[in-house]
Design an enzyme around this catalytic site. Structure first.
Site, PDB file in Angstrom:
ATOM      1  N   HIS A  82       0.835  -1.207   0.000  1.00  0.00           N
ATOM      2  CA  HIS A  82       0.000   0.000   0.000  1.00  0.00           C
ATOM      3  C   HIS A  82       0.874   1.262   0.000  1.00  0.00           C
ATOM      4  O   HIS A  82       1.882   1.317   0.701  1.00  0.00           O
ATOM      5  CB  HIS A  82      -0.910   0.005   1.228  1.00  0.00           C
ATOM      6  N   ASP A 412     -29.993  22.456  30.000  1.00  0.00           N
ATOM      7  CA  ASP A 412     -30.120  23.486  31.030  1.00  0.00           C
ATOM      8  C   ASP A 412     -29.032  23.328  32.089  1.00  0.00           C
ATOM      9  O   ASP A 412     -28.383  24.299  32.487  1.00  0.00           O
ATOM     10  CB  ASP A 412     -31.503  23.416  31.677  1.00  0.00           C
TER      11      ASP A 412
END
EC number: 2.1.2.5
Length: 541
Positions: A82, A412
Site C-alpha cells: 500500500h 439546562d
C-alpha cells in the site's frame, strides 16, 4: 444528544501483532473512545483502526495511538504493497452525530499541531482541512511516498503545515484532515458484470468522462461480478450521503435496471453506517408509500426490507449502525438517560444543578409525550377510524417535541455548569478580566437560550393540542388535562429561568427583546392551556 466523531488512523504495521495490539490498547484506554474495528493487512503491512467518541476524546485517542507508534514502528525498515509515507500515514476525522465537517477540521488542526510539537515530525493537512488546493487529495500529498520525503521536504511548495521541514527516518510524515462519512453500498443484479458497469457509468458523478458526466453527485461507482453469490453488483461509494442518499442510489439503480429488463435483488452495505442515513431512507419510503411508522426500530426494519439489505447476509442494526455501538453517554452523565428515581434524587441533592430549568424541561417533555399517547390511543381503533388521517398528522409533532424537550433537561444543567466555569476564570490582568467578562456574557446568553427554546417548542404544540382536545379519545380526557398543565408549567419555569439570567446581561436591547418574547409566550401558554381545559370539560361522550 452527545457529539460523535469517527477517527480512522492508518498505521504502517500490519504484521507484528504485538504492535497492532499496543496501538489498539492506546485507543481503548483513552476515556471516551470506543474502538469499533481493527483491520490488519499483512501484505499491505498496514492496519486501519476505526474508533469514535466526542471530538476532544478522539483527538486524545489518536495522539495516544501515535505516541505508541512512534516507539514501536520504524519506517526505515517498512515494506508493503500500500502507498505510505509515515508510521501514522493518514488520520482523518469524520462527523457522525451532532458535529459538522468544520468542527472535524478543528479536530484535525488540533491533532496535527500537537502531534508535530510533541513528536517533532512533519504533518500535512488534507481534505476539508487543506490550506491549499494542491493538498486536498491524499495521493497528491503522498506522491513519491516515504522514499521521496528527504528531497520533497526541502521544497518550499511542500513545507509541512505543522512540524519541521526535515526528514525523520523512523517516522516519515503524517497527513490528517476531515471528510464526510463514506458509505460503501452495493446493489445486487441478476445480470452480467458489463450490465452492472453500464449502470454504474450512468449513475456515478464521473460518468464516462468530462463530456458524459453521471447523474448522481458525490457518488463513485463500478460494476463487477460476485462469483460466490452468482450475481452482479453495482458497487458504489457515497462520498456524502446528505448530497446523494442511499435510497436515491437504490431507486436510480432500479430505474436503470428496469430499462435493461434486469431484476434488482437487494443490496449490501459494507462496513458501518450512520443512523441518519437509514432514517433518511425510512422517511423517503414512508412518504412515498404513505406509511405511518413512528418507532425507530420499525423504521430501520422498513429500510432493511425496502433496500433488501439482508439479501446476502443477515443485517443486524445493533452491529452495523455506528450509534448503536456507542453508549450515548458515560454512566456519570446524561440526566435524560437516568431512571426517574435517580433524576429526582439528583434534583433533591445539595447542588444547584439540576434545578428548576431541568425540571421545567422534564415536565414539558412529559406533557408532549402525553399528547402523543392520546393520539396513539385514538389512532388505529375502529370506532375512531375516520380520525386516522388526523392522528397521523397530530402525533409526530408531539413525539418530536418530547424528544427535543428531553434533551433540554441536560442542556439546562450544562448551560449552568458552563456559566460557573466562566465565573472561575482568572481576573488578575485587564486581558483576563475582559476574557472573563466575555465568557460570562456568553454563558448567560446560553443560559437564556435553553429555556427560551423550551417555551418556543411548547408554543408550537398548542394548535395540535387544541385539535386533539376536540376530537381525541375522550377516555383519555384526564391525560390531556395533565398534558395541558404540564406544558404550561414548563413555560412557567422557562419564563423565570430566562428572567433570572437576563438580569446580569449588559446588552439592554437584547434584554428587552427577550423579555418581551418570553412574557408573550407565558401569556400564550396560560391562555391556550385554559382553552384546552375548557374544551375538555364541555365535551360530551
Amino acid at each position: 444528544m452527545s457529539q460523535l466523531v469517527e477517527c480512522v488512523p492508518n498505521f504502517s504495521e500490519g504484521k507484528n501483532q504485538e504492535v497492532i495490539d499496543a496501538i489498539s490498547g492506546a485507543i481503548t484506554q483513552t476515556p471516551g473512545c470506543v474502538l469499533l474495528d481493527v483491520d490488519a493487512g499483512p501484505s499491505t503491512n498496514r492496519t486501519v483502526y476505526t474508533f469514535v467518541g466526542p471530538p476532544e476524546c478522539v483527538v486524545e485517542g489518536a495522539l495516544n495511538a501515535a505516541r505508541v507508534a512512534s516507539r514501536l514502528i520504524d519506517m526505515s525498515r517498512h515494506q508493503g504493497e500500500h502507498p505510505r509515507m509515515g508510521a501514522l500515514d493518514v488520520c482523518p476525522f469524520i462527523p457522525v452525530r451532532g458535529v459538522s465537517v468544520d468542527e472535524c477540521v478543528l479536530c484535525a488542526q488540533a491533532f496535527g499541531q500537537r502531534l508535530a510539537e510533541e513528536l517533532d515530525v512533519p504533518v500535512y493537512l488534507y481534505g476539508e482541512a487543506a490550506r491549499m488546493d494542491s493538498r486536498r487529495t491524499l495521493p497528491a500529498i503522498r506522491a513519491g511516498e516515504y522514499e521521496a520525503l528527504p528531497k520533497k521536504l526541502q521544497q518550499a511548495d511542500w513545507a509541512p503545515d505543522f512540524g519541521p521541514s526535515s526528514f525523520v527516518p523512523s517516522w516519515g510524515a503524517t497527513a490528517t484532515g476531515a471528510r464526510k462519512f463514506l458509505i460503501a453500498f452495493n446493489i445486487n443484479l441478476l445480470g452480467t458484470k458489463e450490465q452492472a458497469h453500464r449502470i454504474a457509468l450512468n449513475l456515478r458523478e464521473q460518468g464516462r468522462g468530462k463530456d458524459q458526466p453521471g447523474r448522481l453527485k458525490k457518488v463513485q461507482g463500478i460494476g463487477w461480478y460476485l462469483d460466490e453469490k452468482n450475481l452482479a453488483q453495482v458497487s458504489t461509494n457515497l462520498l456524502d450521503f446528505e448530497v446523494t442518499a442511499l435510497h436515491t442510489v437504490y431507486e436510480e439503480t432500479c430505474r436503470e435496471a428496469q430499462e435493461l429488463s434486469l431484476p434488482v435483488v437487494g443490496s449490501q452495505l459494507v462496513g458501518l453506517v450512520p443512523l441518519k442515513a437509514l432514517l433518511d431512507a425510512a422517511a423517503f419510503y414512508c412518504e412515498k408509500e404513505n406509511l405511518f411508522i413512528l418507532e425507530e426500530e420499525q423504521r430501520i426494519r422498513l429500510v432493511v426490507s425496502r433496500l433488501g439489505l439482508d439479501s446476502l447476509c443477515p443485517f443486524s442494526p445493533k452491529e452495523r449502525i455506528i450509534e448503536y455501538l456507542v453508549p450515548e453517554r458515560g454512566p456519570e452523565r446524561g440526566l435524560g438517560s437516568k431512571s426517574l428515581r435517580a433524576f429526582v434524587g439528583e434534583v433533591g441533592a445539595r447542588s444547584a444543578a439540576p434545578g428548576g430549568g431541568s425540571v421545567a424541561a422534564a415536565a414539558a417533555a412529559m406533557g408532549a409525550a402525553l399528547g402523543s399517547m392520546v393520539g396513539l390511543m385514538t389512532y388505529g381503533r375502529r370506532q375512531f377510524q375516520s380520525l386516522d388521517t388526523t392522528m397521523r398528522r397530530l402525533i409526530p409533532p408531539f413525539r418530536e417535541a418530547s424528544a427535543k424537550l428531553t434533551t433540554l433537561v441536560d442542556a439546562d444543567a450544562e448551560a449552568f455548569t458552563a456559566y460557573l466555569e466562566a465565573m472561575r476564570l482568572p481576573k488578575n490582568t485587564p486581558e483576563e478580566k475582559d476574557r472573563r467578562t466575555a465568557a460570562l456574557q456568553e454563558g448567560l446568553r446560553r443560559a437564556v437560550s435553553v429555556p427560551l427554546t423550551l417555551a418556543e417548542t411548547v408554543a408550537s404544540l398548542w394548535p395540535a393540542l387544541q385539535e386533539l382536545a376536540r376530537c381525541g379519545n375522550l377516555a383519555c380526557r384526564s391525560d390531556l388535562q395533565v398534558a395541558a398543565k404540564a406544558l404550561e408549567m414548563g413555560v412557567f419555569g422557562a419564563y423565570f429561568n430566562v428572567l433570572i439570567n437576563l438580569r446580569d446581561i449588559t446588552d439592554e436591547a437584547f434584554k428587552d427583546q427577550i423579555h418581551h418574547r418570553v412574557s408573550s409566550l407565558l401569556q400564550e401558554a396560560k391562555t391556550q392551556a385554559a382553552l384546552v381545559l375548557d374544551c375538555l370539560e364541555t365535551r360530551q361522550e
